[in-house]
Design a protein around this motif. Structure first.
Motif, PDB file in Angstrom:
ATOM      1  N   UNK A  16       0.854  -1.016   0.151  1.00 53.09           N
ATOM      2  CA  UNK A  16       0.040  -0.056   0.188  1.00 53.09           C
ATOM      3  C   UNK A  16       0.677   1.311  -0.230  1.00 53.09           C
ATOM      4  N   UNK A  17       1.337   2.629  -1.038  1.00 50.31           N
ATOM      5  CA  UNK A  17       1.727   3.011  -1.441  1.00 50.31           C
ATOM      6  C   UNK A  17       1.492   4.325  -0.080  1.00 50.31           C
ATOM      7  N   UNK A  18       1.914   5.605  -0.246  1.00 50.79           N
ATOM      8  CA  UNK A  18       1.666   7.187   0.640  1.00 50.79           C
ATOM      9  C   UNK A  18       0.847   7.452   0.499  1.00 50.79           C
ATOM     10  N   UNK A  19       0.045   7.267  -1.033  1.00 49.20           N
ATOM     11  CA  UNK A  19      -1.427   7.510  -1.196  1.00 49.20           C
ATOM     12  C   UNK A  19      -2.479   7.150  -0.800  1.00 49.20           C
ATOM     13  N   UNK A  20      -1.976   5.870   0.045  1.00 53.11           N
ATOM     14  CA  UNK A  20      -3.205   4.647   0.365  1.00 53.11           C
ATOM     15  C   UNK A  20      -3.634   3.810  -1.118  1.00 53.11           C
ATOM     16  N   UNK A  21      -3.083   3.764  -1.865  1.00 56.23           N
ATOM     17  CA  UNK A  21      -3.286   2.773  -2.921  1.00 56.23           C
ATOM     18  C   UNK A  21      -3.197   1.584  -3.074  1.00 56.23           C
ATOM     19  N   UNK A  22      -3.413   0.640  -3.611  1.00 57.61           N
ATOM     20  CA  UNK A  22      -2.964  -0.808  -2.901  1.00 57.61           C
ATOM     21  C   UNK A  22      -2.323  -1.166  -4.701  1.00 57.61           C
ATOM     22  N   UNK A  23      -0.527  -1.287  -4.657  1.00 62.42           N
ATOM     23  CA  UNK A  23       0.248  -1.952  -5.380  1.00 62.42           C
ATOM     24  C   UNK A  23      -0.438  -3.016  -6.069  1.00 62.42           C
ATOM     25  N   UNK A  24      -0.241  -4.037  -5.264  1.00 58.58           N
ATOM     26  CA  UNK A  24      -0.116  -5.823  -5.503  1.00 58.58           C
ATOM     27  C   UNK A  24      -0.247  -5.914  -3.852  1.00 58.58           C
ATOM     28  N   UNK A  25      -0.589  -7.358  -3.781  1.00 54.25           N
ATOM     29  CA  UNK A  25      -0.012  -8.085  -2.553  1.00 54.25           C
ATOM     30  C   UNK A  25       0.750  -9.276  -3.011  1.00 54.25           C
ATOM     31  N   UNK A  26       1.205  -9.510  -2.172  1.00 52.91           N
ATOM     32  CA  UNK A  26       3.009 -11.125  -1.929  1.00 52.91           C
ATOM     33  C   UNK A  26       2.107 -11.654  -1.266  1.00 52.91           C
ATOM     34  N   UNK A  27       1.518 -13.037  -1.607  1.00 49.91           N
ATOM     35  CA  UNK A  27       1.280 -14.302  -1.061  1.00 49.91           C
ATOM     36  C   UNK A  27       2.003 -14.861  -1.136  1.00 49.91           C
ATOM     37  N   UNK A  28       2.559 -15.567   0.160  1.00 40.46           N
ATOM     38  CA  UNK A  28       2.963 -16.421   0.980  1.00 40.46           C
ATOM     39  C   UNK A  28       2.928 -17.122   2.294  1.00 40.46           C
ATOM     40  N   UNK A  29       3.298 -19.048   2.077  1.00 39.28           N
ATOM     41  CA  UNK A  29       2.798 -19.266   3.715  1.00 39.28           C
ATOM     42  C   UNK A  29       3.779 -19.674   4.293  1.00 39.28           C
ATOM     43  N   UNK A  30       3.713 -19.960   5.057  1.00 37.79           N
ATOM     44  CA  UNK A  30       4.527 -20.284   6.703  1.00 37.79           C
ATOM     45  C   UNK A  30       4.359 -20.984   7.605  1.00 37.79           C
ATOM     46  N   UNK A  31       5.530 -21.623   7.802  1.00 38.89           N
ATOM     47  CA  UNK A  31       5.048 -22.322   9.236  1.00 38.89           C
ATOM     48  C   UNK A  31       4.588 -22.131  10.817  1.00 38.89           C
ATOM     49  N   UNK A  32       3.594 -22.811  10.855  1.00 34.38           N
ATOM     50  CA  UNK A  32       2.977 -22.297  11.762  1.00 34.38           C
ATOM     51  C   UNK A  32       3.376 -22.145  13.845  1.00 34.38           C
ATOM     52  N   UNK A  33       4.608 -23.372  13.217  1.00 36.17           N
ATOM     53  CA  UNK A  33       5.798 -23.411  14.234  1.00 36.17           C
ATOM     54  C   UNK A  33       6.366 -22.358  14.476  1.00 36.17           C
ATOM     55  N   UNK A  34       7.147 -22.412  13.156  1.00 36.48           N
ATOM     56  CA  UNK A  34       8.127 -22.026  13.443  1.00 36.48           C
ATOM     57  C   UNK A  34       8.607 -20.298  12.846  1.00 36.48           C
ATOM     58  N   UNK A  35       7.744 -20.401  12.280  1.00 37.19           N
ATOM     59  CA  UNK A  35       7.665 -18.773  11.391  1.00 37.19           C
ATOM     60  C   UNK A  35       8.092 -18.675   9.951  1.00 37.19           C
ATOM     61  N   UNK A  36       8.769 -19.756   9.468  1.00 40.55           N
ATOM     62  CA  UNK A  36       9.602 -19.490   8.220  1.00 40.55           C
ATOM     63  C   UNK A  36       9.014 -19.785   7.290  1.00 40.55           C
ATOM     64  N   UNK A  37       9.229 -19.546   6.322  1.00 44.14           N
ATOM     65  CA  UNK A  37       8.435 -19.700   4.764  1.00 44.14           C
ATOM     66  C   UNK A  37       8.607 -21.250   4.768  1.00 44.14           C
ATOM     67  N   UNK A  38       7.706 -21.785   4.166  1.00 42.04           N
ATOM     68  CA  UNK A  38       7.108 -22.802   3.453  1.00 42.04           C
ATOM     69  C   UNK A  38       7.922 -22.811   2.063  1.00 42.04           C
ATOM     70  N   UNK A  39       9.310 -23.566   1.776  1.00 35.51           N
ATOM     71  CA  UNK A  39      10.225 -23.698   0.651  1.00 35.51           C
ATOM     72  C   UNK A  39      10.467 -25.055  -0.433  1.00 35.51           C
ATOM     73  N   UNK A  40       9.260 -26.099   0.401  1.00 33.24           N
ATOM     74  CA  UNK A  40       9.871 -27.813   0.053  1.00 33.24           C
ATOM     75  C   UNK A  40       8.045 -28.003  -0.080  1.00 33.24           C
ATOM     76  N   UNK A  41       7.956 -28.761  -1.206  1.00 33.87           N
ATOM     77  CA  UNK A  41       9.039 -29.127  -2.339  1.00 33.87           C
ATOM     78  C   UNK A  41       9.250 -28.051  -3.319  1.00 33.87           C
ATOM     79  N   UNK A  42       8.312 -26.563  -3.382  1.00 31.27           N
ATOM     80  CA  UNK A  42       8.659 -25.309  -3.963  1.00 31.27           C
ATOM     81  C   UNK A  42       8.836 -24.502  -3.115  1.00 31.27           C
ATOM     82  N   UNK A  43       9.225 -23.571  -3.622  1.00 37.11           N
ATOM     83  CA  UNK A  43       9.081 -21.928  -2.609  1.00 37.11           C
ATOM     84  C   UNK A  43       7.554 -20.752  -3.141  1.00 37.11           C
TER      85      UNK A  43
END
Length: 359
Positions: free
Chosen positions: A150-177
């Motif tokens: 969200x830019x400084x004009x409060x307009x949303x440019x895009x969103x990055x979707x990511x998946x995390x491990x709920x126990x470790x907080x690390x990103x899921x990179x296997x079997x793919x990122x």
């Protein structure tokens, strides 16, 4: 003396300053010129002087990227004497539909990152962080997180979707990122993405607070909890947002860089560029100088160190996980967590450090 072929037209009176095509203010827009006097760019190729309120900056590189046929001519050096370039309007920045954004700002109990952060800070504090930074939930992967840019004009440019491990907080990179973009998922083929800093929408609300810049969106969330004296934003990666259009929003601000381990030298090389845009910048390189080999191998950042400091709420959440009955007891009788400052002795463990400590 500049060695660049394309430069902003030097000031030689009011006739060399024009009306900005973005904010439409008069006598504040500098056009790009060709020092070899072979190319004349369209009137919109230039930079607005009002970097904070407007921030418009359309470079020759931007023009050639949008007009590859002109770039080919340039590469072939086949221009005649002072050849005007066809005036083509710049492609407008694309923005996300706010309905889509707002629909994602729910479903937090299923959000894997929300689950992890709740175990650290408690659900109430985590919800505040998610709402403040406009972090959503996606069904693209079960429990995935959406970091809306969200830019400084409060307009949303895009969103990055990511998946995390709920126990470790690390990103899921296997079997793919597990990382993708909302505009890609929605198959917006003609989407003109111009990224901005994650958390950029927070800049206008507090212009005096120093800004802390990190790479990871997750790190910005975590660090903002522990060190609220900074306004935390994220570049989205080692190479992200180090260009004129993005840096212009930081003009006049005090900025501290917190690069991940291994990225310090690269970020150090960008300090000169940042200072040229009126940014007062310094580097926090203590981690790089003192990290262990294992920490370097794991690619630690400031959040990994901060998470070693357990707040009161984190201790409570750990107790609830071990004994779910405790949660029911707390909810039934509306019990509150009491700290040692309120007169109740703590268990015989090292007490959690106070939030907001100084660097």
């Amino acid at each position: 003396m500049s060695t660049h072929r394309f430069i902003l037209e030097p000031y030689k009176g009011v006739s060399t300053r024009h009306t900005c095509p973005n904010c439409h203010r008069k006598r504040c827009f500098s056009k790009y010129i060709d020092t070899e006097k072979q190319i004349r760019f369209p009137d919109y190729v230039g930079r607005c002087d009002h970097e904070q309120k407007c921030g418009y900056h359309f470079t020759p590189r931007d023009y050639f990227e949008q007009n590859p046929s002109e770039k080919e001519k340039f590469a072939e050096n086949s221009f005649g004497s002072y050849t005007p370039i066809k005036d083509v309007k710049p492609i407008a920045i694309s923005y996300m539909d706010l309905d889509i954004v707002n629909q994602s700002l729910r479903g937090y109990p299923a959000n894997k990152l929300f689950q992890f952060l709740s175990a650290q800070f408690g659900e109430a504090e985590t919800l505040k962080l998610m709402k403040r930074y406009k972090v959503g939930t996606s069904k693209y992967w079960d429990g995935a997180t959406v970091f809306w840019q969200t830019d400084n004009q409060n307009k949303v440019r895009t969103g990055k979707i990511m998946l995390y491990n709920s126990e470790t907080g690390k990103r899921i990179k296997e079997p793919y990122n597990h990382v993708t973009w909302v505009h890609s998922v929605l198959h917006k083929g003609d989407y003109n993405l111009k990224q901005c800093f994650f958390g950029e929408h927070l800049l206008p609300e507090d212009k005096s607070r120093p800004v802390a810049l990190v790479e990871s969106e997750k790190t910005a969330l975590i660090a903002s909890y522990y060190l609220p004296q900074f306004l935390w934003i994220a570049s989205g990666g080692k190479n992200g947002c180090f260009n004129a259009n993005n840096l212009s929003v930081l003009a006049g601000r005090n900025v501290v860089l917190f690069p991940d381990l291994g990225a310090t030298d690269y970020w150090q090389s960008k300090i000169g560029l940042m200072k040229s845009y009126g940014i007062e910048v310094r580097m926090f390189d203590y981690l790089e100088a003192n990290a262990t080999e294992n920490e370097r191998k794991e690619g630690y950042d400031i959040a990994d160190y901060l998470l070693k400091v357990k707040p009161d709420e984190a201790i409570l959440q750990q107790m609830i996980r071990k004994n779910p009955v405790l949660k029911a007891l707390i909810e039934t009788f509306d019990l509150k967590l009491v700290s040692v400052q309120q007169g109740i002795p703590q268990p015989k463990v090292s007490p959690p450090k106070k939030r907001g400590f100084r660097l």
